[in-house]
Design a protein around this motif. Structure first.
Motif, mmCIF file in Angstrom:
data_model
loop_
_atom_site.group_PDB
_atom_site.id
_atom_site.type_symbol
_atom_site.label_atom_id
_atom_site.label_comp_id
_atom_site.label_asym_id
_atom_site.label_seq_id
_atom_site.Cartn_x
_atom_site.Cartn_y
_atom_site.Cartn_z
ATOM 1 N N SER A 85 0.874 -1.217 -0.100
ATOM 2 C CA SER A 85 0.114 -0.005 -0.076
ATOM 3 C C SER A 85 0.622 1.259 -0.024
ATOM 4 O O SER A 85 0.171 2.361 0.048
ATOM 5 N N TRP A 87 2.817 2.047 -2.366
ATOM 6 C CA TRP A 87 2.507 2.274 -3.762
ATOM 7 C C TRP A 87 4.127 2.338 -4.210
ATOM 8 O O TRP A 87 4.298 3.003 -5.458
ATOM 9 N N ILE A 124 -5.572 -4.312 -1.133
ATOM 10 C CA ILE A 124 -6.705 -3.643 -1.670
ATOM 11 C C ILE A 124 -8.188 -4.382 -1.358
ATOM 12 O O ILE A 124 -9.182 -3.971 -0.956
ATOM 13 N N TYR A 138 -7.676 3.878 -7.327
ATOM 14 C CA TYR A 138 -6.598 2.704 -7.261
ATOM 15 C C TYR A 138 -6.176 2.264 -8.437
ATOM 16 O O TYR A 138 -5.029 2.414 -8.913
#
Length: 466
Positions: A85, A87, A124, A138
């Motif tokens: 998460s 990224w 997710i 997302y």
């Protein structure tokens, strides 16, 4: 038909082939979490290794080239590129896909790459997955990162594979993660996926790439055995449920006009629909349509039962594929036609009917047959060969109807057999085989081209001479 005028290839998907589920910096996906949960996956069959494409991609792509195939459809694992998460991009994952693309280029094979083929990062999923209204944002962020990383090195991008089938299996039948059964959630998830697709197309357009972008839909040409007013209504509603809520927004830029009213009549709360999303749809249509084409959907007027989707995952020939949508339609059957061991009707002409239907509704949009195939229990004979004559017969008939549609002006530009080699077939496991190349899952994953691989190789060579 010159080779450069048509793409002949085969297809696969990341979770079904890559294996290496926790190697190379990859994060956990929703499918990793699902198959490792004994309550949700009591058989314990996983894609942890699958056919090990992660380590054997050069061998598999070389087989494509030796088979005269000039295109390869595969998907990226989101969790291999963006493991967590935070990224942060995983350089090992990017390097792997760059190596796959380079191997394709080396053999003159055009890559057709899907961004999402059922597997999403588990973090997710833990936030609500497709049902989370942040999912479109997302997905757009992920898509933009992929476009920046690979650019025009990928000639054909696909946003999402089979929105309808994924949503039905995950949120109606409840056999795919997150294993829910809710018609309200099904509609909400379907909407979020359509908007996620459009937001990804918007990211693609911003970058002004020379590549093309499309979506892959699992087509089900909806037909009836009778032509009465009641059957025509059932057919239209079947078309809305199976096709039009995905293809109309992707190609025309809007949902079917009568869909919202029918959903509200059915008790669906549409408060998740936003005006800004509908504007986004109108501005971000696709360059091509991918159609996964296996069989038709035969329907009749609704009689009874709650909305549900029934499939045979055991392959014993005991369950017919069946769909019920309360007060809209339910499945009908033509018992004069054969069925495979998983209860699916074998109806080769569906590819012709589908292409003609697209031409009538959407005009000249380019269409790929992005998946088409025949499931069999393939076995190696005493000579070490796999004589899958049923698959060859299936392909012969499909090609006849596909090329007839092309001759009649349908803009079909390529065909992908499902699948290039035997793969993990989701909760069907490994016995349900679609590959042109046999994988010996018990003996070092040895690859053995089936009779159909040789037939396809020669068919492509012959088509190039015509």
């Amino acid at each position: 038909m010159k080779k450069e005028d048509f793409l002949w290839g085969s297809a696969t998907a990341a979770y079904q082939c890559e294996g290496a589920w926790n190697e190379g910096g990859k994060g956990e996906s929703n499918w990793d979490a699902f198959v490792h949960d004994p309550d949700k996956n009591p058989k314990g069959i996983t894609g942890d290794v699958a056919n090990d494409f992660y380590h054997r991609y050069k061998e598999d792509i070389e087989l494509l080239a030796k088979g005269n195939q000039n295109t390869f459809r595969f998907s990226l694992s989101w969790s291999r590129i963006i493991p967590s998460s935070n990224w942060q991009i995983n350089p090992q994952g990017v390097a792997f896909y760059r190596s796959v693309l380079e191997e394709c280029r080396k053999h003159g094979i055009a890559a057709n790459v899907t961004l999402l083929h059922y597997d999403i990062p588990q973090w997710i999923e833990a936030e609500g997955g497709y049902l989370n209204d942040q999912f479109p944002a997302y997905f757009a962020r992920y898509a933009g990162m992929v476009f920046d990383l690979f650019g025009d090195s990928i000639p054909y991008y696909v946003t999402i594979n089979e929105i309808t089938h994924n949503a039905n299996c995950a949120y109606l039948q409840g056999k795919y993660p997150p294993n829910h059964h809710s018609v309200q959630e099904l509609c909400h998830v379907g909407y979020n996926l359509v908007i996620a697709h459009a937001r990804a197309v918007a990211e693609f357009r911003k970058r002004k790439l020379n590549s093309k972008i499309g979506i892959v839909h699992t087509t089900n040409t909806v037909q009836t055995l009778l032509d009465t007013e009641e059957y025509r209504i059932a057919r239209h509603r079947g078309d809305l449920f199976k096709n039009l809520w995905v293809t109309d927004p992707a190609i025309l830029g809007h949902f079917p006009e009568d869909l919202p009213g029918l959903l509200e009549e059915a008790g669906i709360d549409l408060s998740f629909v936003k005006a800004e999303d509908l504007k986004l749809l109108s501005e971000n249509t696709i360059d091509f349509l991918g159609q996964n084409c296996y069989t038709r959907t035969l329907v009749k007027p609704y009689v009874s039962g709650e909305t549900n989707y029934y499939r045979d995952y055991e392959g014993k020939g005991e369950v017919l594929e069946r769909l019920v949508v309360k007060n809209w339609f339910e499945s009908d059957y033509d018992f004069s036609l054969p069925r495979d061991e998983w209860g699916r009707e074998i109806y080769h002409k569906t590819v012709y009917d589908m292409l003609k239907g697209i031409q009538k509704r959407y005009g000249d949009i380019p269409v790929f047959i992005t998946e088409n195939g025949c499931a069999l229990y393939d076995e190696v004979d005493e000579n070490g060969e796999i004589r899958d004559d049923k698959r060859i017969d299936f392909m012969k008939n499909v090609f006849h109807w596909m090329l007839k549609a092309r001759e009649e002006g349908c803009n079909v530009i390529g065909y992908y057999a499902w699948s290039n080699v035997d793969v993990y077939s989701w909760i069907n496991g490994y016995k349900k085989r679609y590959g042109l190349v046999y994988v010996d899952f018990d003996h070092d994953l040895k690859r053995i081209p089936k009779k159909s691989w040789f037939w396809y190789r020669d068919f492509i060579a012959h088509s190039d001479r015509d």
